[in-house]
Write an enzyme that holds these catalytic residues in place. Structure first.
Site, mmCIF file in Angstrom:
data_model
loop_
_atom_site.group_PDB
_atom_site.id
_atom_site.type_symbol
_atom_site.label_atom_id
_atom_site.label_comp_id
_atom_site.label_asym_id
_atom_site.label_seq_id
_atom_site.Cartn_x
_atom_site.Cartn_y
_atom_site.Cartn_z
ATOM 1 N N CYS A 54 2.447 -12.645 0.645
ATOM 2 C CA CYS A 54 1.624 -13.821 0.355
ATOM 3 C C CYS A 54 2.446 -14.953 -0.259
ATOM 4 O O CYS A 54 2.046 -16.117 -0.214
ATOM 5 C CB CYS A 54 0.484 -13.454 -0.588
ATOM 6 N N GLU A 78 10.512 2.806 6.065
ATOM 7 C CA GLU A 78 10.287 1.365 6.192
ATOM 8 C C GLU A 78 11.230 0.825 7.261
ATOM 9 O O GLU A 78 12.440 0.994 7.173
ATOM 10 C CB GLU A 78 10.523 0.664 4.858
ATOM 11 N N ARG A 98 13.345 6.642 -8.807
ATOM 12 C CA ARG A 98 12.133 7.275 -9.324
ATOM 13 C C ARG A 98 11.755 8.528 -8.530
ATOM 14 O O ARG A 98 10.630 9.023 -8.628
ATOM 15 C CB ARG A 98 10.980 6.266 -9.313
ATOM 16 N N ALA A 139 0.823 -1.207 0.000
ATOM 17 C CA ALA A 139 0.000 0.000 0.000
ATOM 18 C C ALA A 139 0.856 1.255 0.000
ATOM 19 O O ALA A 139 0.609 2.193 -0.768
ATOM 20 C CB ALA A 139 -0.945 -0.004 1.201
ATOM 21 N N ASN A 164 -2.641 -3.157 -2.676
ATOM 22 C CA ASN A 164 -2.180 -2.489 -3.891
ATOM 23 C C ASN A 164 -3.248 -1.553 -4.455
ATOM 24 O O ASN A 164 -2.933 -0.450 -4.919
ATOM 25 C CB ASN A 164 -1.772 -3.532 -4.935
#
Length: 460
Positions: free
Chosen positions: A47, A37, A74, A14, A311
């Site tokens: 998953c 993070e 980016r 997310a 997502n």
């Protein structure tokens, strides 16, 4: 004019989807993006960890969609090994801790995205933190488990919990040559299914050589002379173990949000509007496993920890933060899993879910095959369907079977989203050819039987 400041807490699905989408819409001169993070990795498939541990996925890095370096290239200031320890809502800033240096600092924001994920349920029982006891939530967790499997002196594995992670990890342990025992508090494995469908999973697991013990509440983890795990205790028995894997489930990680009084739902997840903006806060968004979402069938919020939703949340948040617009209307509760060659799927409500929201319903269960019965390789599947009493509206579908079973649930998920009746489902133009389906697809057969059940109940 100074660029707006976006701060993202959490570097997985997310959080980084939100950051990436916002960057697509606005350049660094318009929007400065800083993401924190606390782990080593970003944008990876949690998953997929059971399949990496089990050997189906060869390399850990195969699970990583985008590395920290790729995000930085980016134009996102991504800081790993950096934990957010406090949110100052009024001051529009977050306090961070650099886990390597121990230094703390404050970072200001104009817009904030909370994507703190979920944490594994880890009961406060004796021995739960002993060496050899593993949760499986992050790539670091997966690597630690693999290291334990490599050096384990014995070949006995106990999996605590029989939900999605539990059954997937049972398969992973079986693949490593361990004797596997699954301890389950419930009546049957896979509590996301009704017990009659869970029984089919239990029977299949027994056939694979996995011992499943239902009604087994763990009371303690026993350790040996070396301090490592040696057994798992329940009220009535002791199960020897050289490794223990926890698959009890997860709960929203909302410690930071709770501390500053952000709104939480009945399951402990953050509450947002359709744009994923935190209720009552114009400049704070939240998404992923730390939020609750609307169940379109039950009409209530629920907590579902799935990468698909995370997502989507991230894409929507990034669009809204970046000047576009998007909404997330809700879910119908679709999920699939497997244990070896047994496929398990569900969508919508179980019987107890329907009762909990005051719905009256009928059920029908059918047995069919994934291909035409005469075609080589046809394997059995069982489909259970719930429909609302009187209206005939589809409420839920559960499927247990072999190859080709699980993804049939997608047709049911679409029907639920469209609020179709089971009568309408019987007329769906689903694909047919003998290698793929009987002439009547199992979902259609279940719908026809449910229509009959409604008629017998005097409602259709």
């Amino acid at each position: 004019m100074a660029a707006e400041r976006l701060v993202v807490i959490g570097g997985d699905a997310a959080g980084m989807s939100a950051a990436s989408q916002a960057r697509r819409l606005k350049g660094p001169d318009e929007l400065a993006i800083t993401a924190f993070e606390r782990g080593h990795f970003t944008s990876y498939s949690a998953c997929g960890i059971p399949y990496w541990v089990g050997g189906d996925v060869e390399h850990r890095d195969d699970l990583i969609a985008r590395t920290p370096e790729e995000h930085r290239a980016r134009g996102i200031d991504l800081r790993t090994r950096t934990e957010v320890t406090e949110i100052d809502v009024a001051g529009q800033r977050v306090r961070t801790l650099d886990q390597d240096s121990g230094e703390t600092s404050w970072t200001g924001f104009d817009k904030l995205v909370i994507a703190t994920g979920a944490r594994p349920v880890r009961p406060a029982l004796p021995g739960m933190d002993a060496p050899g006891v593993h949760g499986v939530q992050t790539l670091d967790d997966g690597q630690a488990l693999l290291d334990t499997l490599d050096r384990a002196k014995g070949r006995r594995a106990v999996v605590v919990g029989a939900g999605y992670i539990g059954v997937e990890m049972a398969e992973a342990m079986l693949n490593h040559g361990f004797e596997v025992t699954v301890l389950n508090r419930g009546r049957q494995p896979m509590a996301t299914l009704d017990p009659d469908m869970g029984r089919l999973v239990h029977e299949a697991m027994d056939g694979l050589g996995i011992t499943t013990v239902n009604g087994a509440a763990v009371t303690a983890i026993r350790t040996g002379a070396d301090g490592r795990v040696s057994a798992v205790e329940t009220d009535g028995a002791s199960y020897p173990a050289d490794v223990v894997v926890l698959g009890i489930g997860v709960e929203p990680e909302t410690t930071l949000a709770r501390a500053v009084g952000l709104p939480l739902g009945p399951h402990g997840g953050l509450l947002t509007d359709l744009s994923m903006r935190v209720a009552g806060h114009d400049n704070i968004w939240a998404g992923g496993d730390c939020v609750e979402v609307l169940d379109l069938v039950a009409g209530r919020t629920r907590h579902i920890a799935l990468g698909t939703h995370a997502n989507k949340h991230g894409q929507i948040i990034g669009s809204n933060v970046g000047g576009g617009y998007g909404t997330f209307p809700g879910v119908v509760g679709t999920a699939v899993s497997k244990v070896c060659d047994l496929e398990i799927a569900r969508t919508g409500l179980r019987e107890k879910d329907a009762r909990a929201v005051g719905l009256r319903f009928v059920t029908a269960t059918i047995e069919s095959t994934g291909r035409a019965g005469y075609y080589p390789g046809a394997r059995p599947m069982t489909v259970k369907m719930l429909a609302e009493y009187r209206t005939g509206r589809l409420l839920g579908v559960q499927i247990v079977g072999r190859e080709g079973a699980a993804k049939r649930v997608d047709a049911a998920a679409v029907a639920l989203t469209a609020r179709m009746t089971v009568e309408q489902i019987t007329s769906l133009d689903l694909g047919y050819a003998p290698p793929f389906s009987p002439v009547w697809d199992p979902v259609l057969v279940a719908a026809r039987k449910t229509v009959t059940a409604l008629r017998e109940a005097g409602t259709a």
